[in-house]
Scaffold this active site. Sequence first.
Site, PDB file in Angstrom:
ATOM      1  N   PRO A   1       0.786  -1.241   0.000  1.00 39.15           N
ATOM      2  CA  PRO A   1       0.000   0.000   0.000  1.00 39.15           C
ATOM      3  C   PRO A   1       0.818   1.292   0.000  1.00 39.15           C
ATOM      4  CG  PRO A   1      -0.157  -1.111   2.124  1.00 39.15           C
ATOM      5  CD  PRO A   1       0.567  -2.042   1.217  1.00 39.15           C
TER       6      PRO A   1
ATOM      7  N   LYS B   1      -1.362   2.968  -4.500  1.00 44.46           N
ATOM      8  CA  LYS B   1      -1.582   2.636  -5.912  1.00 44.46           C
ATOM      9  C   LYS B   1      -2.655   1.573  -6.162  1.00 44.46           C
ATOM     10  CE  LYS B   1       0.953   5.605  -7.480  1.00 44.46           C
ATOM     11  NZ  LYS B   1       0.042   6.708  -7.583  1.00 44.46           N
TER      12      LYS B   1
ATOM     13  N   TYR C   1       3.295   9.575  -8.041  1.00 43.56           N
ATOM     14  CA  TYR C   1       2.246   9.687  -7.021  1.00 43.56           C
ATOM     15  C   TYR C   1       0.929  10.161  -7.630  1.00 43.56           C
ATOM     16  CZ  TYR C   1       0.474  10.274  -2.260  1.00 43.56           C
ATOM     17  OH  TYR C   1      -0.238  10.138  -1.082  1.00 43.56           O
TER      18      TYR C   1
HETATM   19  P1  FAD Z   1     -11.765  -5.775  -4.423  1.00 45.63           P
HETATM   20  O1  FAD Z   1     -12.005  -4.473  -3.792  1.00 45.63           O
HETATM   21  O2  FAD Z   1     -11.072  -6.834  -3.653  1.00 45.63           O
HETATM   22  O3  FAD Z   1     -13.194  -6.326  -4.870  1.00 45.63           O
HETATM   23  C1  FAD Z   1     -13.403  -7.653  -5.281  1.00 45.63           C
HETATM   24  C2  FAD Z   1     -14.852  -8.030  -5.004  1.00 45.63           C
HETATM   25  O4  FAD Z   1     -15.079  -9.350  -5.479  1.00 45.63           O
HETATM   26  C3  FAD Z   1     -15.174  -8.026  -3.510  1.00 45.63           C
HETATM   27  O5  FAD Z   1     -16.342  -7.296  -3.272  1.00 45.63           O
HETATM   28  C4  FAD Z   1     -15.313  -9.515  -3.183  1.00 45.63           C
HETATM   29  O6  FAD Z   1     -16.231  -9.738  -2.137  1.00 45.63           O
HETATM   30  C5  FAD Z   1     -15.791 -10.073  -4.507  1.00 45.63           C
HETATM   31  N1  FAD Z   1     -15.485 -11.504  -4.679  1.00 45.63           N
HETATM   32  C6  FAD Z   1     -14.414 -12.198  -4.248  1.00 45.63           C
HETATM   33  N2  FAD Z   1     -14.494 -13.487  -4.596  1.00 45.63           N
HETATM   34  C7  FAD Z   1     -15.669 -13.633  -5.270  1.00 45.63           C
HETATM   35  C8  FAD Z   1     -16.320 -14.723  -5.864  1.00 45.63           C
HETATM   36  N3  FAD Z   1     -15.796 -15.968  -5.836  1.00 45.63           N
HETATM   37  N4  FAD Z   1     -17.501 -14.510  -6.472  1.00 45.63           N
HETATM   38  C9  FAD Z   1     -18.055 -13.275  -6.509  1.00 45.63           C
HETATM   39  N5  FAD Z   1     -17.481 -12.179  -5.951  1.00 45.63           N
HETATM   40  C10 FAD Z   1     -16.297 -12.361  -5.335  1.00 45.63           C
HETATM   41  N6  FAD Z   1      -5.075   0.309  -1.647  1.00 45.63           N
HETATM   42  C11 FAD Z   1      -4.627   1.523  -1.488  1.00 45.63           C
HETATM   43  O7  FAD Z   1      -4.405   2.198  -2.502  1.00 45.63           O
HETATM   44  N7  FAD Z   1      -4.454   2.038  -0.226  1.00 45.63           N
HETATM   45  C12 FAD Z   1      -4.745   1.317   0.904  1.00 45.63           C
HETATM   46  O8  FAD Z   1      -4.601   1.798   2.020  1.00 45.63           O
HETATM   47  C13 FAD Z   1      -5.204   0.020   0.773  1.00 45.63           C
HETATM   48  N8  FAD Z   1      -5.472  -0.748   1.865  1.00 45.63           N
HETATM   49  C14 FAD Z   1      -5.890  -2.042   1.663  1.00 45.63           C
HETATM   50  C15 FAD Z   1      -6.155  -2.857   2.758  1.00 45.63           C
HETATM   51  C16 FAD Z   1      -6.576  -4.191   2.583  1.00 45.63           C
HETATM   52  C17 FAD Z   1      -6.841  -5.074   3.784  1.00 45.63           C
HETATM   53  C18 FAD Z   1      -6.737  -4.711   1.265  1.00 45.63           C
HETATM   54  C19 FAD Z   1      -7.190  -6.149   1.035  1.00 45.63           C
HETATM   55  C20 FAD Z   1      -6.485  -3.859   0.176  1.00 45.63           C
HETATM   56  C21 FAD Z   1      -6.059  -2.536   0.366  1.00 45.63           C
HETATM   57  N9  FAD Z   1      -5.798  -1.690  -0.712  1.00 45.63           N
HETATM   58  C22 FAD Z   1      -5.362  -0.447  -0.545  1.00 45.63           C
HETATM   59  C23 FAD Z   1      -5.960  -2.115  -2.070  1.00 45.63           C
HETATM   60  C24 FAD Z   1      -7.297  -1.650  -2.642  1.00 45.63           C
HETATM   61  O9  FAD Z   1      -8.285  -1.661  -1.664  1.00 45.63           O
HETATM   62  C25 FAD Z   1      -7.606  -2.588  -3.779  1.00 45.63           C
HETATM   63  O10 FAD Z   1      -6.585  -2.431  -4.755  1.00 45.63           O
HETATM   64  C26 FAD Z   1      -8.955  -2.378  -4.423  1.00 45.63           C
HETATM   65  O11 FAD Z   1      -9.985  -2.699  -3.521  1.00 45.63           O
HETATM   66  C27 FAD Z   1      -9.081  -3.225  -5.677  1.00 45.63           C
HETATM   67  O12 FAD Z   1     -10.384  -3.212  -6.144  1.00 45.63           O
HETATM   68  P2  FAD Z   1     -10.995  -4.458  -6.868  1.00 45.63           P
HETATM   69  O13 FAD Z   1     -12.410  -4.057  -7.197  1.00 45.63           O
HETATM   70  O14 FAD Z   1     -10.110  -4.901  -7.964  1.00 45.63           O
HETATM   71  O15 FAD Z   1     -10.975  -5.638  -5.800  1.00 45.63           O
HETATM   72  C1  DHB Z   2      -3.861   5.669   2.678  1.00 48.36           C
HETATM   73  C2  DHB Z   2      -3.325   4.458   2.399  1.00 48.36           C
HETATM   74  C3  DHB Z   2      -2.142   4.397   1.699  1.00 48.36           C
HETATM   75  O1  DHB Z   2      -1.610   3.214   1.386  1.00 48.36           O
HETATM   76  C4  DHB Z   2      -1.481   5.528   1.293  1.00 48.36           C
HETATM   77  O2  DHB Z   2      -0.306   5.413   0.628  1.00 48.36           O
HETATM   78  C5  DHB Z   2      -2.024   6.727   1.558  1.00 48.36           C
HETATM   79  C6  DHB Z   2      -3.237   6.801   2.261  1.00 48.36           C
HETATM   80  C7  DHB Z   2      -5.133   5.756   3.440  1.00 48.36           C
HETATM   81  O3  DHB Z   2      -5.709   4.716   3.782  1.00 48.36           O
HETATM   82  O4  DHB Z   2      -5.572   6.867   3.734  1.00 48.36           O
END
Ligand code: FAD
Ligand code: DHB
Length: 392
Positions: free
Chosen positions: A292, A296, A383
Amino acid sequence: MKTQVAIIGAGPSGLLLGQLLSQQGIDNVIIENRSAEYVLSRIRAGVLEAGTVELLREAGAGARMDREGHPHGGFAFSFDGRLERIDVHALTGKNVMVYGQTEVTRDLMDARTAAGSTTYYEAQDVQPHDFYSDKPRITFVHEGQENTLECAYIAGCDGYHGVARKSVPADAIKTLERVYPFGWLGVLSQTPPVTDELIYANHERGFALCSMRNPTLSRYYVQCTTDDKVENWSDQRFWDELRTRLPADVAADLVTGPTIEKSIAPLRSFVAEPMTFGRLFLVGDAAHIVPPTGAKGLNLAVSDVAVLYQILRGVLLDGRTELVARYSEVCLRRIWKAERFSWWMTSLLHKFSEDPFSQRMQLAELDYYTSSVAGRTTIAENYIGLPIESID
Ligand code: FAD
Ligand code: DHB
């Protein structure tokens, strides 16, 4: 049942893709295995790149973000008792937007409801089939009933643990991975942020990040061990540790209070290659994970959507089926650069060992990059977000 694009997952990538397609009159159905409330309860990203902000506006889901989000023109690095600001706006002409992933998701869900598009929440046994043929389909169980959804294309927007990537034949996919020897302990607290802008801190006890959601809601993180447990961290221990890792004058301004969320996230870099398998596309976290540091993850999911949307529009509205072959190579070019930046920021700011030489190298690198325009520019342009290629 039948649709043009079947989308697995109602996270930010599935919802945004669905909304952009619906706006073009391209029929799509989302199948999500959790409830909408559960999806909205996950506290994740908080910083939106300029290109993400633009695409949310284009999708008709930007009005509340523009009213309630907070544009930021810079952020700071703290190291060696110094605070060095990166003036992102002066260096790139653009701002990032501080607006939580939860809010983005809620706005996209509302837009989807308004568009009248179908989403199946709490679906079980979701399984894509026949995506190497021209008649792909998804089977799933909803409210006790078995369903088959026939479609022209499948978008696997189901995150790192989803079913889409796992359904691909093992010999058709290569995965590259790096796991880091630490995690992030994050808290959300109903307190005013310690500063107006984000601070990424390198400290001899480990990394810390001061972030926020709005003027009364703060988000803070500290580096912890991979086997650490939330139960080991009382609020008092968290605030004491955060204060220690910040410059003294910043720490003096820290307002503490009860935390309203506390969680530990592992850090990993992961890329699956390629991202297209016949008529199945992997999108967002289903295809790649970044640590994180640098914010990104969500933004990279959005840039995949921007590319896939252009391709599906060309294919389904103009019959340009040859565009399908471009998805993977166009996305991976940008993904590897975002992987590099996130890996570099992680390497620069975290404590990897007790080795004083490595610590001096980090401080020298921080000093070097922050004290020249060239160094600050390379940080700022990554960034704010690298350009998203357009498909012509
Ligand atoms: P997701 O948000 O994971 O969405 C996938 C969806 O698919 C979910 O709703 C899930 O329930 C669903 N799903 C899963 N399996 C199935 C299935 N078999 N059938 C149907 N549906 C299913 N990024 C940052 O930039 N900053 C952060 O601080 C940050 N913190 C994070 C903290 C955590 C704990 C995690 C896990 C990720 C974090 N990320 C962060 C990354 C960011 O949240 C993700 O990159 C982003 O959510 C990606 O979006 P997505 O829609 O591709 O996947
Ligand atoms: C947050 C998370 C990150 O990974 C980051 O680089 C900046 C902000 C946040 O959760 O606010």
